[in-house]
Structures are given as C-alpha cells and as structure tokens.
Design a protein around this motif. Structure first.
Motif, PDB file in Angstrom:
ATOM      1  N   LYS A  38      46.129  98.651  71.136  1.00 38.69           N
ATOM      2  CA  LYS A  38      47.168  98.856  70.138  1.00 38.69           C
ATOM      3  C   LYS A  38      48.514  98.679  70.818  1.00 38.69           C
ATOM      4  O   LYS A  38      48.950  99.525  71.601  1.00 38.69           O
ATOM      5  CB  LYS A  38      47.076 100.241  69.506  1.00 38.69           C
ATOM      6  CG  LYS A  38      48.037 100.420  68.328  1.00 38.69           C
ATOM      7  CD  LYS A  38      47.912 101.796  67.721  1.00 38.69           C
ATOM      8  CE  LYS A  38      48.759 101.898  66.448  1.00 38.69           C
ATOM      9  NZ  LYS A  38      50.169 101.506  66.642  1.00 38.69           N
ATOM     10  N   LEU A  39      49.154  97.559  70.529  1.00 37.23           N
ATOM     11  CA  LEU A  39      50.449  97.287  71.129  1.00 37.23           C
ATOM     12  C   LEU A  39      51.521  98.168  70.493  1.00 37.23           C
ATOM     13  O   LEU A  39      51.447  98.480  69.304  1.00 37.23           O
ATOM     14  CB  LEU A  39      50.806  95.809  70.943  1.00 37.23           C
ATOM     15  CG  LEU A  39      49.865  94.802  71.616  1.00 37.23           C
ATOM     16  CD1 LEU A  39      50.279  93.383  71.277  1.00 37.23           C
ATOM     17  CD2 LEU A  39      49.846  94.998  73.129  1.00 37.23           C
ATOM     18  N   PRO A  40      52.504  98.564  71.268  1.00 40.96           N
ATOM     19  CA  PRO A  40      53.526  99.478  70.743  1.00 40.96           C
ATOM     20  C   PRO A  40      54.546  98.777  69.861  1.00 40.96           C
ATOM     21  O   PRO A  40      54.744  97.553  69.936  1.00 40.96           O
ATOM     22  CB  PRO A  40      54.190 100.010  72.019  1.00 40.96           C
ATOM     23  CG  PRO A  40      54.037  98.885  72.999  1.00 40.96           C
ATOM     24  CD  PRO A  40      52.699  98.263  72.699  1.00 40.96           C
ATOM     25  N   GLY A  41      55.222  99.582  69.030  1.00 42.45           N
ATOM     26  CA  GLY A  41      56.333  99.093  68.231  1.00 42.45           C
ATOM     27  C   GLY A  41      56.003  97.900  67.365  1.00 42.45           C
ATOM     28  O   GLY A  41      54.928  97.808  66.759  1.00 42.45           O
ATOM     29  N   GLY A  42      56.928  96.946  67.340  1.00 42.08           N
ATOM     30  CA  GLY A  42      56.764  95.776  66.493  1.00 42.08           C
ATOM     31  C   GLY A  42      55.836  94.722  67.052  1.00 42.08           C
ATOM     32  O   GLY A  42      55.565  93.713  66.372  1.00 42.08           O
ATOM     33  N   ILE A  89      63.793  89.683  72.552  1.00 46.00           N
ATOM     34  CA  ILE A  89      63.178  90.122  71.288  1.00 46.00           C
ATOM     35  C   ILE A  89      61.843  90.805  71.540  1.00 46.00           C
ATOM     36  O   ILE A  89      61.541  91.846  70.944  1.00 46.00           O
ATOM     37  CB  ILE A  89      63.006  88.912  70.340  1.00 46.00           C
ATOM     38  CG1 ILE A  89      64.369  88.406  69.876  1.00 46.00           C
ATOM     39  CG2 ILE A  89      62.146  89.295  69.135  1.00 46.00           C
ATOM     40  CD1 ILE A  89      64.315  87.096  69.110  1.00 46.00           C
ATOM     41  N   VAL A  90      61.040  90.231  72.432  1.00 41.97           N
ATOM     42  CA  VAL A  90      59.741  90.834  72.764  1.00 41.97           C
ATOM     43  C   VAL A  90      59.945  92.228  73.355  1.00 41.97           C
ATOM     44  O   VAL A  90      59.245  93.189  72.994  1.00 41.97           O
ATOM     45  CB  VAL A  90      58.960  89.932  73.749  1.00 41.97           C
ATOM     46  CG1 VAL A  90      57.763  90.675  74.332  1.00 41.97           C
ATOM     47  CG2 VAL A  90      58.494  88.663  73.046  1.00 41.97           C
ATOM     48  N   ALA A  91      60.914  92.349  74.256  1.00 44.88           N
ATOM     49  CA  ALA A  91      61.190  93.652  74.864  1.00 44.88           C
ATOM     50  C   ALA A  91      61.635  94.659  73.809  1.00 44.88           C
ATOM     51  O   ALA A  91      61.167  95.805  73.792  1.00 44.88           O
ATOM     52  CB  ALA A  91      62.257  93.505  75.950  1.00 44.88           C
ATOM     53  N   TYR A  92      62.522  94.229  72.921  1.00 41.94           N
ATOM     54  CA  TYR A  92      63.018  95.147  71.890  1.00 41.94           C
ATOM     55  C   TYR A  92      61.895  95.546  70.932  1.00 41.94           C
ATOM     56  O   TYR A  92      61.805  96.705  70.507  1.00 41.94           O
ATOM     57  CB  TYR A  92      64.159  94.520  71.112  1.00 41.94           C
ATOM     58  CG  TYR A  92      64.696  95.435  70.034  1.00 41.94           C
ATOM     59  CD1 TYR A  92      65.530  96.494  70.349  1.00 41.94           C
ATOM     60  CD2 TYR A  92      64.333  95.260  68.692  1.00 41.94           C
ATOM     61  CE1 TYR A  92      66.011  97.355  69.374  1.00 41.94           C
ATOM     62  CE2 TYR A  92      64.806  96.111  67.709  1.00 41.94           C
ATOM     63  CZ  TYR A  92      65.640  97.156  68.061  1.00 41.94           C
ATOM     64  OH  TYR A  92      66.101  98.009  67.092  1.00 41.94           O
ATOM     65  N   ALA A  93      61.050  94.580  70.579  1.00 43.58           N
ATOM     66  CA  ALA A  93      59.949  94.878  69.659  1.00 43.58           C
ATOM     67  C   ALA A  93      59.026  95.935  70.245  1.00 43.58           C
ATOM     68  O   ALA A  93      58.550  96.829  69.530  1.00 43.58           O
ATOM     69  CB  ALA A  93      59.166  93.606  69.344  1.00 43.58           C
ATOM     70  N   ALA A  94      58.776  95.873  71.544  1.00 42.17           N
ATOM     71  CA  ALA A  94      57.867  96.833  72.181  1.00 42.17           C
ATOM     72  C   ALA A  94      58.414  98.253  72.137  1.00 42.17           C
ATOM     73  O   ALA A  94      57.660  99.221  71.994  1.00 42.17           O
ATOM     74  CB  ALA A  94      57.594  96.418  73.619  1.00 42.17           C
ATOM     75  N   VAL A  95      59.732  98.396  72.260  1.00 40.28           N
ATOM     76  CA  VAL A  95      60.344  99.738  72.334  1.00 40.28           C
ATOM     77  C   VAL A  95      61.101 100.087  71.063  1.00 40.28           C
ATOM     78  O   VAL A  95      61.907 101.017  71.053  1.00 40.28           O
ATOM     79  CB  VAL A  95      61.284  99.839  73.555  1.00 40.28           C
ATOM     80  CG1 VAL A  95      60.517  99.676  74.850  1.00 40.28           C
ATOM     81  CG2 VAL A  95      62.397  98.790  73.469  1.00 40.28           C
ATOM     82  N   SER A  96      60.842  99.364  69.991  1.00 44.09           N
ATOM     83  CA  SER A  96      61.619  99.536  68.762  1.00 44.09           C
ATOM     84  C   SER A  96      61.487 100.921  68.152  1.00 44.09           C
ATOM     85  O   SER A  96      62.364 101.363  67.408  1.00 44.09           O
ATOM     86  CB  SER A  96      61.225  98.477  67.723  1.00 44.09           C
ATOM     87  OG  SER A  96      59.833  98.574  67.416  1.00 44.09           O
ATOM     88  N   GLU A  97      60.388 101.628  68.460  1.00 45.60           N
ATOM     89  CA  GLU A  97      60.196 102.958  67.911  1.00 45.60           C
ATOM     90  C   GLU A  97      60.802 104.053  68.786  1.00 45.60           C
ATOM     91  O   GLU A  97      60.757 105.236  68.429  1.00 45.60           O
ATOM     92  CB  GLU A  97      58.706 103.227  67.704  1.00 45.60           C
ATOM     93  CG  GLU A  97      58.069 102.314  66.651  1.00 45.60           C
ATOM     94  CD  GLU A  97      56.588 102.570  66.472  1.00 45.60           C
ATOM     95  OE1 GLU A  97      56.029 103.360  67.274  1.00 45.60           O
ATOM     96  OE2 GLU A  97      55.992 101.996  65.540  1.00 45.60           O
ATOM     97  N   MET A  98      61.363 103.665  69.919  1.00 51.34           N
ATOM     98  CA  MET A  98      61.997 104.623  70.813  1.00 51.34           C
ATOM     99  C   MET A  98      63.456 104.809  70.420  1.00 51.34           C
ATOM    100  O   MET A  98      63.992 104.092  69.575  1.00 51.34           O
ATOM    101  CB  MET A  98      61.867 104.160  72.269  1.00 51.34           C
ATOM    102  CG  MET A  98      60.435 103.966  72.723  1.00 51.34           C
ATOM    103  SD  MET A  98      60.255 103.328  74.414  1.00 51.34           S
ATOM    104  CE  MET A  98      60.730 104.757  75.372  1.00 51.34           C
TER     105      MET A  98
END
Length: 208
Positions: A38-42, A89-98
């Motif tokens: 399950k990958l994080p965030g977006g 964008i990939v980095a932001y998508a991963a931490v978007s829920e932080m």
C-alpha cells in the motif's frame, strides 16, 4: 517510524525518477497492483492500468532511444523538463497526507534529487558519446535501468538503505558538481550540433 519510511520512499522514488521516470512509475504501480504493497498518499493511484500501460510503453521507447549515441542526449535534454518536475510531484504525492510543513519541503528536496540524478546521468552520457562505438552506451543504459529498478524497490522495502544511498549520492554530487555542470553544458552544445546535422567530428569537438 512510519514517517521515516514515507519520507525515504518520497525522496528515493524522486531520485530514481531523475534516472528513469517511466521505470519508477511502472515498478511502483505494479508493486501496488500485485505486491500487496500500500503506497502512501497519492501514490496509490499508480496501480491504474492506464498509468501502468503508458509508463510501460514509454519505458520501452526510452529503452531503445537511450542506447543510440547522441539520440540519448537529445532524449535527456527533452526530459530535463519532464523528469525533474515529475520527481517533485512523485515526492509530494507520497507525503501529501503529512503536514504541509513536511510535504512542501519534501517536494522541493525531491525535485532537487531528481535534478541531481538526471544531471549526473546526462553528464556521464556526454563522455560516453565521445566514443563512436555503441557498447558503452548500451552498458551505461542497462546500468542506469538497474539503478532505477533496484532504487525503487529499496525505496519501498528498505528505507534505511535508500536513506544511506541518498546521503552518499548527495555527497558525490556536490563534490563533483563543477565537472557535472561542465559536462551538461557540453551535452547541450553537442545536441545543438546534432540537431543541425553536423558530422561526428564536429559534434565530438563541441562535446569535448
């Protein structure tokens, strides 16, 4: 330590995006689809078959284009405007829920890692293109693909190891930045010569 694994996944996948964006997206999508990950965030949207199919197709195109001298440099110049923002964008998508105080700096640092890895890859290719034989390009391309695949897997499954890799790469990049910058400028000049249809000797002179 979930925050650590999410952050290293964000930065690690941004770093591999600078080397091979399409391989990174394909691996992340397939891991989410079939690997019970399950990958994080977006990033969870990457398991969409359309995204996997398009990234897989573009990886196939790049696989061949990346092994032709000077065509690979043209490809790298064009992808300066694709890999670097995509890495952010990939980095932001991963931490978007932080918290935004973490997600926004992570996106900026991720873009920086994408720029650094892309610039290093492109600069190394300049030296390889000075040789008329294609073997060095093939070997470099295969080595870069291996780094992209292995780096993406480490980003997902081995956060500590990818963190160490990123630190070592950052030290290497800043140590050799002047040489990388000069090589990148030579690449731009060589691509301009190639686009004008100049001969190999003239292209080599401008890249040398």
């Amino acid at each position: 330590m979930e925050w650590f694994s999410t952050l290293t996944l964000a930065l690690g996948s941004a770093w591999t995006s600078g080397i091979n964006l399409y391989a990174t997206v394909s691996v992340l999508g397939l891991l989410q689809k079939f690997g019970s990950v399950k990958l994080p965030g977006g990033l969870e949207v990457l398991d969409n078959w359309w995204i996997i199919g398009i990234s897989g197709f573009l990886y196939t195109v790049e696989f061949f284009a990346d092994k032709i001298p000077y065509v690979d440099s043209v490809w790298d110049v064009v992808h300066t405007f694709i890999r670097v923002p995509a890495g952010a964008i990939v980095a932001y998508a991963a931490v978007s829920e932080m918290d935004p105080s973490i997600s926004i700096p992570a996106a900026l640092v991720g873009g920086g890692f994408a720029f650094a890895s892309h610039g290093t890859k492109a600069a190394v290719r300049v030296g390889a293109n000075l040789s008329p034989e294609p073997v060095s390009n093939w070997l470099l391309s295969l080595f870069e693909d291996a780094i992209a695949f292995i780096g993406t897997l480490l980003s997902v499954f081995a956060p500590v190891i990818i963190a160490i890799v990123l630190v070592l790469f950052a030290v290497f990049f800043f140590w050799f930045f002047p040489k990388i910058y000069r090589a990148f400028r030579r690449m731009i000049n060589a691509v301009k010569a190639f686009s004008r249809g100049e001969g190999f000797k003239e292209i080599a002179r401008k890249a040398g």
